[in-house]
Design a protein around this motif. Structure first.
Motif, mmCIF file in Angstrom:
data_model
loop_
_atom_site.group_PDB
_atom_site.id
_atom_site.type_symbol
_atom_site.label_atom_id
_atom_site.label_comp_id
_atom_site.label_asym_id
_atom_site.label_seq_id
_atom_site.Cartn_x
_atom_site.Cartn_y
_atom_site.Cartn_z
ATOM 1 N N MET A 68 0.922 -1.180 0.099
ATOM 2 C CA MET A 68 -0.115 0.071 0.007
ATOM 3 C C MET A 68 0.805 1.320 0.140
ATOM 4 O O MET A 68 0.559 2.274 -0.745
ATOM 5 N N GLU A 69 1.974 1.396 0.722
ATOM 6 C CA GLU A 69 2.796 2.222 0.779
ATOM 7 C C GLU A 69 3.222 2.521 -0.730
ATOM 8 O O GLU A 69 3.448 3.976 -1.103
ATOM 9 N N LYS A 70 3.827 1.577 -1.263
ATOM 10 C CA LYS A 70 4.322 1.812 -2.802
ATOM 11 C C LYS A 70 3.177 2.145 -3.820
ATOM 12 O O LYS A 70 3.619 3.034 -4.392
ATOM 13 N N SER A 71 2.175 1.698 -3.625
ATOM 14 C CA SER A 71 0.981 2.279 -4.333
ATOM 15 C C SER A 71 0.922 3.506 -4.040
ATOM 16 O O SER A 71 0.519 4.446 -5.017
ATOM 17 N N LEU A 72 0.834 4.177 -2.815
ATOM 18 C CA LEU A 72 0.624 5.654 -2.566
ATOM 19 C C LEU A 72 1.581 6.548 -3.197
ATOM 20 O O LEU A 72 1.326 7.583 -3.765
ATOM 21 N N GLU A 73 3.080 5.799 -2.906
ATOM 22 C CA GLU A 73 4.060 6.820 -3.577
ATOM 23 C C GLU A 73 3.848 6.814 -5.308
ATOM 24 O O GLU A 73 4.205 8.032 -5.562
ATOM 25 N N SER A 74 3.497 5.910 -5.771
ATOM 26 C CA SER A 74 3.219 5.893 -7.353
ATOM 27 C C SER A 74 1.998 6.776 -7.614
ATOM 28 O O SER A 74 2.278 7.730 -8.562
ATOM 29 N N LEU A 75 1.197 6.711 -6.815
ATOM 30 C CA LEU A 75 -0.105 7.757 -7.058
ATOM 31 C C LEU A 75 0.308 9.284 -6.773
ATOM 32 O O LEU A 75 -0.045 9.968 -7.598
ATOM 33 N N ILE A 76 1.062 9.378 -5.811
ATOM 34 C CA ILE A 76 1.522 10.604 -5.615
ATOM 35 C C ILE A 76 2.303 11.118 -6.795
ATOM 36 O O ILE A 76 2.178 12.176 -7.318
ATOM 37 N N THR A 77 3.206 10.538 -7.163
ATOM 38 C CA THR A 77 4.151 10.689 -8.635
ATOM 39 C C THR A 77 3.305 11.171 -9.520
ATOM 40 O O THR A 77 3.378 11.829 -10.465
ATOM 41 N N GLN A 78 2.367 10.142 -10.151
ATOM 42 C CA GLN A 78 1.494 10.218 -11.056
ATOM 43 C C GLN A 78 0.383 11.530 -10.695
ATOM 44 O O GLN A 78 0.421 12.188 -11.771
ATOM 45 N N LEU A 79 0.111 11.735 -9.627
ATOM 46 C CA LEU A 79 -0.692 13.119 -9.386
ATOM 47 C C LEU A 79 0.085 14.331 -9.643
ATOM 48 O O LEU A 79 -0.439 15.447 -10.350
ATOM 49 N N ARG A 80 1.179 14.189 -9.241
ATOM 50 C CA ARG A 80 2.252 15.567 -9.457
ATOM 51 C C ARG A 80 2.484 15.753 -10.878
ATOM 52 O O ARG A 80 2.375 17.039 -11.473
ATOM 53 N N VAL A 81 2.797 14.784 -11.566
ATOM 54 C CA VAL A 81 2.964 14.828 -13.136
ATOM 55 C C VAL A 81 1.786 15.136 -13.936
ATOM 56 O O VAL A 81 1.757 16.201 -14.727
ATOM 57 N N GLY A 82 0.460 14.696 -13.364
ATOM 58 C CA GLY A 82 -0.720 14.904 -14.002
ATOM 59 C C GLY A 82 -0.962 16.526 -13.843
ATOM 60 O O GLY A 82 -1.252 17.041 -14.630
ATOM 61 N N GLU A 83 -0.747 16.887 -12.716
ATOM 62 C CA GLU A 83 -1.031 18.220 -12.330
ATOM 63 C C GLU A 83 -0.279 19.234 -13.182
ATOM 64 O O GLU A 83 -0.597 20.412 -13.769
#
Length: 103
Positions: A68-83
Motif C-alpha cells: 500500500m505504501e508503494k501504491s501511494l508513492e506511485s499515485l503521488i508521483t502520477q498526481l504530481r506529473v498529471g497536475e
C-alpha cells in the motif's frame, strides 16, 4: 472538492458501525494535508481519491503495509506529473494525455 463519503471509506476499510466516524474524518483531513505537503493539490480525480483512501488505511491500520505504501508513492508521483502536464485538469480520454487518439 473531493467527494468521499464516510460509508464508502468504511467499506474500503472494512469497518462496521459509526463509533470511529470522527476518527476517520480526522484521518481524511490528515491524508489531504499529507498529499498537499507532498506537492499534490486537492482534486476530484479518482487517483486523488484513491491516494486519500490509501493514506487513511495506512494510518488506520497502523500495522504497515509495504504494498500500500508503494501504491501511494506511485499515485503521488502520477498526481504530481498529471497536475504539471495538464494544468490541474486531467483529460477526458485518458489516451488523449498520452498523445494517442484512442484504441
Amino acid at each position: 472538492m473531493l467527494a468521499l463519503d464516510t460509508e464508502e471509506l468504511k467499506t474500503y476499510l472494512r469497518v462496521d458501525g459509526s463509533e470511529n466516524d470522527g476518527f476517520l474524518a480526522l484521518l481524511v483531513h490528515s491524508a489531504k494535508e499529507y498529499l498537499k505537503d507532498a506537492g499534490v493539490p486537492e482534486s476530484s480525480s479518482p487517483r486523488y481519491k484513491l491516494a486519500v483512501m490509501i493514506q487513511v488505511a495506512l494510518n488506520y491500520d497502523r500495522d504497515g503495509n509495504a504494498a500500500m505504501e508503494k501504491s501511494l508513492e506511485s499515485l503521488i508521483t502520477q498526481l504530481r506529473v498529471g497536475e504539471a502536464s495538464y494544468g490541474g485538469n486531467e483529460p477526458e480520454n485518458i489516451l488523449e494525455g498520452l498523445g494517442g487518439d484512442g484504441i
